[in-house]
Design a protein around this motif. Structure first.
Motif, PDB file in Angstrom:
ATOM      1  N   THR A 252       0.827  -1.187   0.058  1.00 40.30           N
ATOM      2  CA  THR A 252      -0.001   0.130   0.010  1.00 40.30           C
ATOM      3  C   THR A 252       0.965   1.186  -0.143  1.00 40.30           C
ATOM      4  N   GLN A 253       0.359   2.249  -0.597  1.00 33.99           N
ATOM      5  CA  GLN A 253       1.189   3.436  -0.508  1.00 33.99           C
ATOM      6  C   GLN A 253       0.174   4.738  -0.169  1.00 33.99           C
ATOM      7  N   GLN A 254       1.094   5.766   0.479  1.00 29.71           N
ATOM      8  CA  GLN A 254       0.382   7.068   0.737  1.00 29.71           C
ATOM      9  C   GLN A 254       1.178   8.367   0.548  1.00 29.71           C
ATOM     10  N   ILE A 255       0.643   9.322   0.052  1.00 26.12           N
ATOM     11  CA  ILE A 255       1.451  10.547  -0.182  1.00 26.12           C
ATOM     12  C   ILE A 255       1.176  11.335   1.031  1.00 26.12           C
ATOM     13  N   VAL A 256       2.385  11.860   1.212  1.00 25.49           N
ATOM     14  CA  VAL A 256       2.378  12.870   2.381  1.00 25.49           C
ATOM     15  C   VAL A 256       3.094  13.961   1.808  1.00 25.49           C
ATOM     16  N   THR A 257       2.216  15.254   2.104  1.00 23.98           N
ATOM     17  CA  THR A 257       2.896  16.514   1.399  1.00 23.98           C
ATOM     18  C   THR A 257       3.210  17.352   2.676  1.00 23.98           C
ATOM     19  N   ILE A 258       4.649  17.920   2.834  1.00 23.47           N
ATOM     20  CA  ILE A 258       5.039  18.743   3.803  1.00 23.47           C
ATOM     21  C   ILE A 258       5.160  20.205   3.158  1.00 23.47           C
ATOM     22  N   TYR A 259       4.381  21.143   3.721  1.00 25.49           N
ATOM     23  CA  TYR A 259       4.020  22.450   2.990  1.00 25.49           C
ATOM     24  C   TYR A 259       5.199  23.318   3.954  1.00 25.49           C
ATOM     25  N   PRO A 260       5.469  24.422   3.134  1.00 18.49           N
ATOM     26  CA  PRO A 260       6.809  25.136   3.943  1.00 18.49           C
ATOM     27  C   PRO A 260       6.050  25.965   4.870  1.00 18.49           C
ATOM     28  N   ARG A 261       6.886  26.486   5.671  1.00 19.13           N
ATOM     29  CA  ARG A 261       6.595  27.424   6.655  1.00 19.13           C
ATOM     30  C   ARG A 261       6.257  28.760   6.161  1.00 19.13           C
ATOM     31  N   PRO A 262       5.232  29.526   6.570  1.00 14.38           N
ATOM     32  CA  PRO A 262       5.167  30.835   5.798  1.00 14.38           C
ATOM     33  C   PRO A 262       6.018  32.044   6.659  1.00 14.38           C
ATOM     34  N   LEU A 263       6.092  32.942   5.969  1.00 14.94           N
ATOM     35  CA  LEU A 263       6.758  34.197   6.620  1.00 14.94           C
ATOM     36  C   LEU A 263       5.812  35.209   7.021  1.00 14.94           C
ATOM     37  N   ALA A 264       5.817  35.423   8.404  1.00 12.34           N
ATOM     38  CA  ALA A 264       5.024  36.674   8.805  1.00 12.34           C
ATOM     39  C   ALA A 264       5.899  37.849   8.800  1.00 12.34           C
ATOM     40  N   ASN A 265       5.408  38.815   8.052  1.00  9.22           N
ATOM     41  CA  ASN A 265       6.321  40.073   7.892  1.00  9.22           C
ATOM     42  C   ASN A 265       5.402  41.193   7.794  1.00  9.22           C
ATOM     43  N   ILE A 266       5.869  42.493   8.300  1.00 11.95           N
ATOM     44  CA  ILE A 266       5.013  43.816   8.402  1.00 11.95           C
ATOM     45  C   ILE A 266       6.139  44.898   8.066  1.00 11.95           C
ATOM     46  N   ILE A 267       5.186  45.707   7.155  1.00 13.41           N
ATOM     47  CA  ILE A 267       6.137  46.763   6.745  1.00 13.41           C
ATOM     48  C   ILE A 267       5.259  47.928   7.378  1.00 13.41           C
ATOM     49  N   THR A 268       6.261  48.928   8.313  1.00 15.51           N
ATOM     50  CA  THR A 268       5.691  49.821   8.916  1.00 15.51           C
ATOM     51  C   THR A 268       6.904  50.663   9.589  1.00 15.51           C
ATOM     52  N   THR A 269       6.600  52.182   9.165  1.00 14.63           N
ATOM     53  CA  THR A 269       7.430  53.209   9.745  1.00 14.63           C
ATOM     54  C   THR A 269       6.593  54.476  10.021  1.00 14.63           C
ATOM     55  N   PRO A 270       6.893  55.071  11.014  1.00 12.72           N
ATOM     56  CA  PRO A 270       7.889  54.906  11.961  1.00 12.72           C
ATOM     57  C   PRO A 270       7.390  53.815  13.248  1.00 12.72           C
ATOM     58  N   LEU A 271       8.312  53.452  14.131  1.00 13.42           N
ATOM     59  CA  LEU A 271       7.750  52.505  15.155  1.00 13.42           C
ATOM     60  C   LEU A 271       7.585  53.451  16.427  1.00 13.42           C
ATOM     61  N   ASP A 272       7.880  54.767  16.406  1.00 14.44           N
ATOM     62  CA  ASP A 272       7.606  55.629  17.659  1.00 14.44           C
ATOM     63  C   ASP A 272       7.242  57.072  17.109  1.00 14.44           C
ATOM     64  N   SER A 273       6.594  57.561  18.260  1.00 17.15           N
ATOM     65  CA  SER A 273       6.098  59.006  17.666  1.00 17.15           C
ATOM     66  C   SER A 273       5.419  59.681  18.879  1.00 17.15           C
ATOM     67  N   CYS A 274       4.875  60.783  18.997  1.00 20.08           N
ATOM     68  CA  CYS A 274       4.051  61.354  19.986  1.00 20.08           C
ATOM     69  C   CYS A 274       2.644  60.855  19.784  1.00 20.08           C
ATOM     70  N   GLY A 275       1.913  60.869  20.831  1.00 16.62           N
ATOM     71  CA  GLY A 275       0.567  60.362  20.791  1.00 16.62           C
ATOM     72  C   GLY A 275      -0.610  61.640  20.826  1.00 16.62           C
ATOM     73  N   PRO A 276      -1.641  61.133  20.264  1.00 21.67           N
ATOM     74  CA  PRO A 276      -2.098  59.718  19.875  1.00 21.67           C
ATOM     75  C   PRO A 276      -1.511  59.377  18.656  1.00 21.67           C
ATOM     76  N   PHE A 277      -0.961  58.074  18.611  1.00 20.26           N
ATOM     77  CA  PHE A 277      -0.281  57.619  17.429  1.00 20.26           C
ATOM     78  C   PHE A 277      -0.908  56.859  16.370  1.00 20.26           C
ATOM     79  N   THR A 278      -1.400  57.038  15.229  1.00 24.33           N
ATOM     80  CA  THR A 278      -1.976  56.116  14.539  1.00 24.33           C
ATOM     81  C   THR A 278      -0.897  55.414  13.443  1.00 24.33           C
ATOM     82  N   VAL A 279      -0.937  54.166  13.475  1.00 25.77           N
ATOM     83  CA  VAL A 279       0.001  53.481  12.710  1.00 25.77           C
ATOM     84  C   VAL A 279      -0.687  52.415  11.486  1.00 25.77           C
ATOM     85  N   GLU A 280      -0.298  52.392  10.177  1.00 21.16           N
ATOM     86  CA  GLU A 280      -1.060  51.660   9.437  1.00 21.16           C
ATOM     87  C   GLU A 280       0.058  50.761   9.049  1.00 21.16           C
ATOM     88  N   PHE A 281      -0.466  49.215   9.396  1.00 21.33           N
ATOM     89  CA  PHE A 281       0.631  48.149   9.151  1.00 21.33           C
ATOM     90  C   PHE A 281       0.171  47.774   7.881  1.00 21.33           C
TER      91      PHE A 281
END
Length: 209
Positions: free
Chosen positions: A26-55
């Motif tokens: 008997t045979q069985q097919i096993v598929t191993i998928y790659p691990r994804p990459l969680a990545n965020i583009i945001t600048t800046p990471l600091d400011s005066c408040g209130p500070f609205t950030v678009e990620f």
């Protein structure tokens, strides 16, 4: 294990043989998928408040798949705050101290593979411009405006620079200084008015008048 960016397909084969030499396979097919990459583009990471950030979500599921096939969870201080691909959040600041927030993105592919990324957002306290009156600011001429009459209330965690300007009702500059101590100016005539302005800033570019 799959350390590549594409799925790996394995064929697993089992051969069973009895003592009499009979066998089955008997045979069985096993598929191993790659691990994804969680990545965020945001600048800046600091400011005066209130500070609205678009990620901007720049995660990659790999395996030639589109980011739209993924699901996301945005966490602020460990609490789920959003599940959309991109994310906007307004961070509030404390009155007198820096405030640091922990931000995490959990990215999951359609195959259930997951990756996380985390960073911090720092919100600085806004400057506080506050003048304390030490004496009567309505009096007979000549009336001298100096540090015996008014003073700036100092907030060491909020303010780094102090700028004083004295102007008349027409906007003409009468006196100024770049010091926490106000400049000295004498009002010569009765019924004259001097407009006193204190502008404070901090090293983070925040400004308050």
């Amino acid at each position: 294990e799959n350390l590549t960016n594409n799925a790996i397909v394995y064929t697993i084969q089992l051969i069973a043989i009895t003592n009499n030499g009979c066998q089955d396979t008997t045979q069985q097919i096993v598929t191993i998928y790659p691990r994804p990459l969680a990545n965020i583009i945001t600048t800046p990471l600091d400011s005066c408040g209130p500070f609205t950030v678009e990620f901007t979500n720049n995660s990659n599921p790999f395996n030639g798949e589109n980011i739209n096939s993924m699901s996301f969870e945005w966490l602020i201080e460990g609490n789920t705050t959003g599940t959309n691909q991109d994310f906007t959040y307004t961070f509030q600041n404390a009155a007198l101290n820096d405030t640091t927030y922990n931000v995490q993105l959990s990215a999951t592919t359609q195959h259930g593979c997951q990756d996380d990324t985390a960073f911090t957002i720092t919100v600085y306290p806004n400057p506080i411009a506050q003048i304390d009156q030490l004496g009567s600011v309505i009096d007979c001429a000549p009336l001298t405006i100096n540090n015996n009459l008014i003073e700036a209330i100092e907030y060491p965690n909020n303010n780094d620079t102090y700028v004083w300007t004295y102007t008349d009702n027409n906007g003409n500059l009468l006196a100024d200084s770049n010091n926490v101590i106000p400049p000295s100016y004498t009002i010569p005539n009765d019924n004259d008015t001097v407009i006193v302005t204190l502008t404070v800033t901090n090293i983070h570019g925040c400004i308050t008048i």
